[in-house]
Design a protein around this motif. Structure first.
Motif, PDB file in Angstrom:
ATOM      1  N   UNK A 126       0.842  -1.306  -0.126  1.00 55.57           N
ATOM      2  CA  UNK A 126      -0.060  -0.008   0.044  1.00 55.57           C
ATOM      3  C   UNK A 126       0.880   1.437  -0.105  1.00 55.57           C
ATOM      4  N   UNK A 127       1.883   1.286   0.862  1.00 52.93           N
ATOM      5  CA  UNK A 127       2.671   2.251   0.919  1.00 52.93           C
ATOM      6  C   UNK A 127       3.458   2.461  -0.495  1.00 52.93           C
ATOM      7  N   UNK A 128       3.944   1.651  -1.248  1.00 53.36           N
ATOM      8  CA  UNK A 128       4.273   1.608  -2.661  1.00 53.36           C
ATOM      9  C   UNK A 128       3.457   2.321  -3.541  1.00 53.36           C
ATOM     10  N   UNK A 129       2.310   2.065  -3.525  1.00 53.35           N
ATOM     11  CA  UNK A 129       1.268   2.396  -4.314  1.00 53.35           C
ATOM     12  C   UNK A 129       0.846   3.871  -4.105  1.00 53.35           C
ATOM     13  N   UNK A 130       0.975   4.269  -2.705  1.00 55.35           N
ATOM     14  CA  UNK A 130       0.438   5.716  -2.431  1.00 55.35           C
ATOM     15  C   UNK A 130       1.711   6.389  -2.636  1.00 55.35           C
ATOM     16  N   UNK A 131       2.869   6.104  -2.570  1.00 48.52           N
ATOM     17  CA  UNK A 131       3.930   6.825  -3.301  1.00 48.52           C
ATOM     18  C   UNK A 131       3.915   7.271  -4.672  1.00 48.52           C
ATOM     19  N   UNK A 132       3.498   6.215  -5.541  1.00 50.29           N
ATOM     20  CA  UNK A 132       3.194   6.639  -6.813  1.00 50.29           C
ATOM     21  C   UNK A 132       2.063   7.577  -7.061  1.00 50.29           C
ATOM     22  N   UNK A 133       1.020   7.245  -6.255  1.00 50.06           N
ATOM     23  CA  UNK A 133      -0.202   8.264  -6.195  1.00 50.06           C
ATOM     24  C   UNK A 133       0.267   9.799  -5.992  1.00 50.06           C
ATOM     25  N   UNK A 134       1.101   9.924  -5.004  1.00 52.60           N
ATOM     26  CA  UNK A 134       1.533  10.955  -4.528  1.00 52.60           C
ATOM     27  C   UNK A 134       2.169  11.874  -5.718  1.00 52.60           C
ATOM     28  N   UNK A 135       2.809  11.035  -6.373  1.00 54.76           N
ATOM     29  CA  UNK A 135       3.969  11.390  -7.484  1.00 54.76           C
ATOM     30  C   UNK A 135       2.976  11.908  -8.446  1.00 54.76           C
ATOM     31  N   UNK A 136       2.196  11.197  -8.881  1.00 57.85           N
ATOM     32  CA  UNK A 136       1.033  11.491  -9.872  1.00 57.85           C
ATOM     33  C   UNK A 136       0.488  12.754  -9.514  1.00 57.85           C
ATOM     34  N   UNK A 137      -0.342  13.172  -8.352  1.00 59.37           N
ATOM     35  CA  UNK A 137      -0.735  14.092  -7.802  1.00 59.37           C
ATOM     36  C   UNK A 137       0.264  15.404  -7.819  1.00 59.37           C
ATOM     37  N   UNK A 138       1.391  15.337  -7.411  1.00 63.98           N
ATOM     38  CA  UNK A 138       2.135  16.262  -7.306  1.00 63.98           C
ATOM     39  C   UNK A 138       2.407  16.815  -9.071  1.00 63.98           C
ATOM     40  N   UNK A 139       2.472  15.947 -10.002  1.00 63.61           N
ATOM     41  CA  UNK A 139       2.676  16.258 -11.175  1.00 63.61           C
ATOM     42  C   UNK A 139       1.559  17.008 -12.045  1.00 63.61           C
ATOM     43  N   UNK A 140       0.529  17.145 -11.086  1.00 56.05           N
ATOM     44  CA  UNK A 140      -0.814  17.666 -11.801  1.00 56.05           C
ATOM     45  C   UNK A 140      -1.799  16.821 -12.234  1.00 56.05           C
ATOM     46  N   UNK A 141      -1.558  15.253 -12.274  1.00 52.41           N
ATOM     47  CA  UNK A 141      -2.353  14.351 -12.939  1.00 52.41           C
ATOM     48  C   UNK A 141      -3.444  13.990 -11.691  1.00 52.41           C
ATOM     49  N   UNK A 142      -4.645  13.424 -12.586  1.00 50.16           N
ATOM     50  CA  UNK A 142      -5.632  12.970 -11.446  1.00 50.16           C
ATOM     51  C   UNK A 142      -5.298  11.426 -11.567  1.00 50.16           C
ATOM     52  N   UNK A 143      -5.900  11.008 -10.245  1.00 43.19           N
ATOM     53  CA  UNK A 143      -5.669   9.377  -9.994  1.00 43.19           C
ATOM     54  C   UNK A 143      -7.057   8.771  -9.515  1.00 43.19           C
ATOM     55  N   UNK A 144      -7.064   7.706 -10.399  1.00 45.21           N
ATOM     56  CA  UNK A 144      -8.341   6.836 -10.324  1.00 45.21           C
ATOM     57  C   UNK A 144      -8.049   5.793  -9.424  1.00 45.21           C
ATOM     58  N   UNK A 145      -8.607   5.402  -8.141  1.00 42.74           N
ATOM     59  CA  UNK A 145      -8.255   4.755  -7.254  1.00 42.74           C
ATOM     60  C   UNK A 145      -9.454   3.579  -7.614  1.00 42.74           C
ATOM     61  N   UNK A 146      -9.084   2.248  -7.629  1.00 44.43           N
ATOM     62  CA  UNK A 146      -9.932   1.044  -7.846  1.00 44.43           C
ATOM     63  C   UNK A 146      -9.560   0.180  -6.921  1.00 44.43           C
ATOM     64  N   UNK A 147     -10.622  -0.312  -6.109  1.00 40.08           N
ATOM     65  CA  UNK A 147     -10.299  -1.440  -5.091  1.00 40.08           C
ATOM     66  C   UNK A 147     -11.095  -2.688  -5.649  1.00 40.08           C
ATOM     67  N   UNK A 148     -10.609  -3.779  -5.937  1.00 37.10           N
ATOM     68  CA  UNK A 148     -11.292  -5.013  -6.699  1.00 37.10           C
ATOM     69  C   UNK A 148     -11.579  -5.957  -5.712  1.00 37.10           C
ATOM     70  N   UNK A 149     -12.636  -6.603  -5.716  1.00 40.66           N
ATOM     71  CA  UNK A 149     -12.805  -7.838  -4.714  1.00 40.66           C
ATOM     72  C   UNK A 149     -12.863  -9.014  -5.523  1.00 40.66           C
ATOM     73  N   UNK A 150     -12.261 -10.054  -4.990  1.00 41.20           N
ATOM     74  CA  UNK A 150     -12.451 -11.264  -5.922  1.00 41.20           C
ATOM     75  C   UNK A 150     -12.926 -12.526  -4.983  1.00 41.20           C
ATOM     76  N   UNK A 151     -13.606 -13.541  -5.424  1.00 35.98           N
ATOM     77  CA  UNK A 151     -13.937 -14.640  -4.578  1.00 35.98           C
ATOM     78  C   UNK A 151     -14.690 -14.266  -3.359  1.00 35.98           C
ATOM     79  N   UNK A 152     -14.008 -14.894  -2.192  1.00 38.36           N
ATOM     80  CA  UNK A 152     -14.656 -14.901  -0.914  1.00 38.36           C
ATOM     81  C   UNK A 152     -14.588 -13.196  -0.370  1.00 38.36           C
ATOM     82  N   UNK A 153     -13.715 -12.427  -0.992  1.00 34.99           N
ATOM     83  CA  UNK A 153     -13.462 -11.087  -0.662  1.00 34.99           C
ATOM     84  C   UNK A 153     -14.976 -10.465  -1.003  1.00 34.99           C
ATOM     85  N   UNK A 154     -15.818 -10.697  -1.604  1.00 40.13           N
ATOM     86  CA  UNK A 154     -17.134 -10.191  -1.982  1.00 40.13           C
ATOM     87  C   UNK A 154     -17.800 -10.097  -0.816  1.00 40.13           C
TER      88      UNK A 154
END
Length: 184
Positions: free
Chosen positions: A110-138
Protein backbone atom coordinates in the motif's frame (compact mmCIF):
# COMPACT_ATOMS: atom_id res chain seq x y z
CA UNK A 1 -15.91 11.53 -65.25
CA UNK A 2 -12.99 12.13 -62.87
CA UNK A 3 -12.65 10.90 -59.29
CA UNK A 4 -11.49 14.30 -58.07
CA UNK A 5 -14.90 15.33 -56.73
CA UNK A 6 -14.49 16.87 -53.29
CA UNK A 7 -18.06 18.04 -52.72
CA UNK A 8 -19.28 21.61 -52.44
CA UNK A 9 -19.49 24.05 -55.33
CA UNK A 10 -15.90 24.17 -56.45
CA UNK A 11 -14.82 26.42 -53.59
CA UNK A 12 -11.31 25.86 -52.41
CA UNK A 13 -10.76 25.19 -48.74
CA UNK A 14 -9.76 28.44 -47.10
CA UNK A 15 -6.55 28.46 -45.09
CA UNK A 16 -5.98 31.61 -43.11
CA UNK A 17 -7.09 35.13 -43.93
CA UNK A 18 -7.66 36.38 -47.46
CA UNK A 19 -4.82 38.37 -48.99
CA UNK A 20 -4.26 40.76 -51.91
CA UNK A 21 -6.40 39.67 -54.91
CA UNK A 22 -8.48 37.25 -52.83
CA UNK A 23 -10.11 40.22 -51.07
CA UNK A 24 -13.27 41.03 -53.06
CA UNK A 25 -15.04 43.85 -51.23
CA UNK A 26 -15.82 47.36 -52.53
CA UNK A 27 -14.27 49.23 -49.58
CA UNK A 28 -12.38 48.50 -46.38
CA UNK A 29 -10.91 50.12 -43.30
CA UNK A 30 -7.19 50.26 -44.09
CA UNK A 31 -4.47 50.35 -41.45
CA UNK A 32 -0.82 49.55 -40.95
CA UNK A 33 1.43 49.32 -37.91
CA UNK A 34 2.22 53.03 -38.09
CA UNK A 35 -0.80 54.65 -39.71
CA UNK A 36 -4.61 54.59 -39.95
CA UNK A 37 -5.83 55.29 -43.50
CA UNK A 38 -9.57 55.17 -42.72
CA UNK A 39 -12.22 53.76 -45.07
CA UNK A 40 -10.88 53.48 -48.64
CA UNK A 41 -11.79 51.58 -51.79
CA UNK A 42 -10.09 48.21 -52.26
CA UNK A 43 -8.41 49.50 -55.44
CA UNK A 44 -6.87 52.41 -53.51
CA UNK A 45 -5.74 49.96 -50.79
CA UNK A 46 -4.05 47.76 -53.42
CA UNK A 47 -2.26 50.83 -54.86
CA UNK A 48 -0.95 51.82 -51.40
CA UNK A 49 0.19 48.23 -50.74
CA UNK A 50 2.02 48.10 -54.07
CA UNK A 51 3.76 51.44 -53.38
CA UNK A 52 4.93 50.24 -49.96
CA UNK A 53 5.85 46.77 -51.24
CA UNK A 54 3.69 44.89 -48.71
CA UNK A 55 0.61 42.67 -48.78
CA UNK A 56 -3.02 43.39 -47.96
CA UNK A 57 -4.30 41.04 -45.26
CA UNK A 58 -7.97 40.87 -44.24
CA UNK A 59 -7.80 40.97 -40.43
CA UNK A 60 -11.50 41.32 -39.47
CA UNK A 61 -13.73 40.13 -42.34
CA UNK A 62 -16.96 40.39 -40.33
CA UNK A 63 -16.50 44.04 -39.33
CA UNK A 64 -18.46 46.76 -41.13
CA UNK A 65 -16.51 47.69 -43.26
CA UNK A 66 -13.98 44.82 -43.11
CA UNK A 67 -10.57 45.67 -41.64
CA UNK A 68 -7.55 45.20 -43.93
CA UNK A 69 -3.96 45.62 -42.77
CA UNK A 70 -0.82 46.48 -44.71
CA UNK A 71 2.01 44.14 -43.76
CA UNK A 72 4.29 41.38 -45.03
CA UNK A 73 2.26 38.15 -45.25
CA UNK A 74 5.25 35.98 -44.23
CA UNK A 75 5.73 38.07 -41.09
CA UNK A 76 2.00 37.82 -40.34
CA UNK A 77 2.03 34.00 -40.65
CA UNK A 78 5.14 33.79 -38.45
CA UNK A 79 3.48 35.89 -35.72
CA UNK A 80 0.34 33.72 -35.88
CA UNK A 81 2.45 30.56 -35.48
CA UNK A 82 4.29 32.05 -32.49
CA UNK A 83 0.97 32.99 -30.81
CA UNK A 84 -0.40 29.48 -31.40
CA UNK A 85 2.77 27.87 -30.00
CA UNK A 86 2.66 30.11 -26.92
CA UNK A 87 -1.00 29.27 -26.31
CA UNK A 88 -0.22 25.56 -26.66
CA UNK A 89 2.58 25.82 -24.07
CA UNK A 90 0.22 27.36 -21.54
CA UNK A 91 -2.34 24.56 -21.86
CA UNK A 92 -2.31 22.15 -18.95
CA UNK A 93 -2.41 18.51 -20.01
CA UNK A 94 -4.04 16.53 -17.22
CA UNK A 95 -3.85 12.77 -17.47
CA UNK A 96 -5.84 10.18 -15.57
CA UNK A 97 -3.61 7.63 -13.84
CA UNK A 98 -4.96 4.49 -12.20
CA UNK A 99 -3.95 2.83 -8.93
CA UNK A 100 -5.42 -0.63 -8.28
CA UNK A 101 -5.83 -1.91 -4.76
CA UNK A 102 -7.11 -5.10 -3.11
CA UNK A 103 -9.02 -5.19 0.20
CA UNK A 104 -6.34 -7.30 1.93
CA UNK A 105 -3.33 -5.32 0.64
CA UNK A 106 -0.23 -5.47 2.83
CA UNK A 107 1.10 -2.28 4.45
CA UNK A 108 4.32 -2.12 2.42
CA UNK A 109 2.49 -2.73 -0.88
CA UNK A 110 0.00 0.00 0.00
CA UNK A 111 2.85 2.37 0.89
CA UNK A 112 4.49 1.73 -2.52
CA UNK A 113 1.25 2.36 -4.41
CA UNK A 114 0.53 5.53 -2.42
CA UNK A 115 4.03 6.90 -3.18
CA UNK A 116 3.21 6.49 -6.86
CA UNK A 117 -0.17 8.20 -6.34
CA UNK A 118 1.49 11.15 -4.54
CA UNK A 119 3.93 11.52 -7.43
CA UNK A 120 1.05 11.57 -9.95
CA UNK A 121 -0.86 14.18 -7.92
CA UNK A 122 2.29 16.29 -7.51
CA UNK A 123 2.69 16.33 -11.31
CA UNK A 124 -0.87 17.64 -11.66
CA UNK A 125 -2.47 14.41 -12.88
CA UNK A 126 -5.74 12.96 -11.64
CA UNK A 127 -5.64 9.54 -10.00
CA UNK A 128 -8.36 6.91 -10.30
CA UNK A 129 -8.37 4.56 -7.30
CA UNK A 130 -9.88 1.13 -7.88
CA UNK A 131 -10.36 -1.53 -5.21
CA UNK A 132 -11.26 -4.89 -6.70
CA UNK A 133 -12.86 -7.76 -4.81
CA UNK A 134 -12.41 -11.39 -5.88
CA UNK A 135 -13.98 -14.61 -4.70
CA UNK A 136 -14.59 -14.71 -0.95
CA UNK A 137 -13.56 -11.03 -0.62
CA UNK A 138 -17.03 -10.18 -2.02
CA UNK A 139 -18.53 -11.14 1.35
CA UNK A 140 -16.51 -8.38 3.06
CA UNK A 141 -17.31 -5.40 0.80
CA UNK A 142 -18.24 -3.23 3.79
CA UNK A 143 -14.83 -3.71 5.43
CA UNK A 144 -13.15 -3.10 2.08
CA UNK A 145 -15.11 0.11 1.59
CA UNK A 146 -14.08 1.36 5.05
CA UNK A 147 -10.43 0.62 4.27
CA UNK A 148 -10.80 2.35 0.86
CA UNK A 149 -12.28 5.47 2.49
CA UNK A 150 -9.49 5.61 5.10
CA UNK A 151 -6.84 5.28 2.35
CA UNK A 152 -8.48 8.11 0.39
CA UNK A 153 -8.68 10.33 3.47
CA UNK A 154 -4.95 9.84 4.02
CA UNK A 155 -4.16 10.57 0.36
CA UNK A 156 -6.27 13.74 0.31
CA UNK A 157 -4.63 15.00 3.51
CA UNK A 158 -1.05 14.05 2.58
CA UNK A 159 -1.07 15.21 -1.06
CA UNK A 160 -3.46 18.17 -0.61
CA UNK A 161 -5.93 16.66 -3.06
CA UNK A 162 -9.70 16.42 -3.27
CA UNK A 163 -12.07 13.62 -4.20
CA UNK A 164 -13.45 14.65 -7.57
CA UNK A 165 -16.10 11.97 -8.08
CA UNK A 166 -18.03 10.21 -5.31
CA UNK A 167 -17.07 6.70 -4.27
CA UNK A 168 -19.07 4.21 -6.38
CA UNK A 169 -19.62 0.47 -6.12
CA UNK A 170 -19.61 -1.02 -9.60
CA UNK A 171 -20.02 -4.77 -9.46
CA UNK A 172 -16.92 -6.16 -7.76
CA UNK A 173 -15.09 -2.80 -7.74
CA UNK A 174 -15.08 0.41 -5.72
CA UNK A 175 -14.00 3.40 -7.81
CA UNK A 176 -13.27 7.09 -7.25
CA UNK A 177 -11.15 9.84 -8.81
CA UNK A 178 -8.86 12.10 -6.82
CA UNK A 179 -7.59 15.39 -8.30
CA UNK A 180 -4.87 17.73 -7.02
CA UNK A 181 -6.08 20.98 -5.47
CA UNK A 182 -5.08 23.87 -7.73
CA UNK A 183 -2.68 26.32 -6.11
CA UNK A 184 -3.59 29.96 -6.61
Amino acid sequence: MSNNFKGGRGRRKERGPRTNDQIRIPECRLMSDEEQYGVVSIDKAREIAEELGVDLIEIAPTAKPPVVKLMDYGKFKYEQQKKAAEAKKKQAKVQLKEIQLRPNIEAHDLETKLKKAYKFLENGDKVKFVMQFRGREMAYKDMGKEKFESILAGVCEEASAAIESPIKMMGNRIITIVAPVKKK
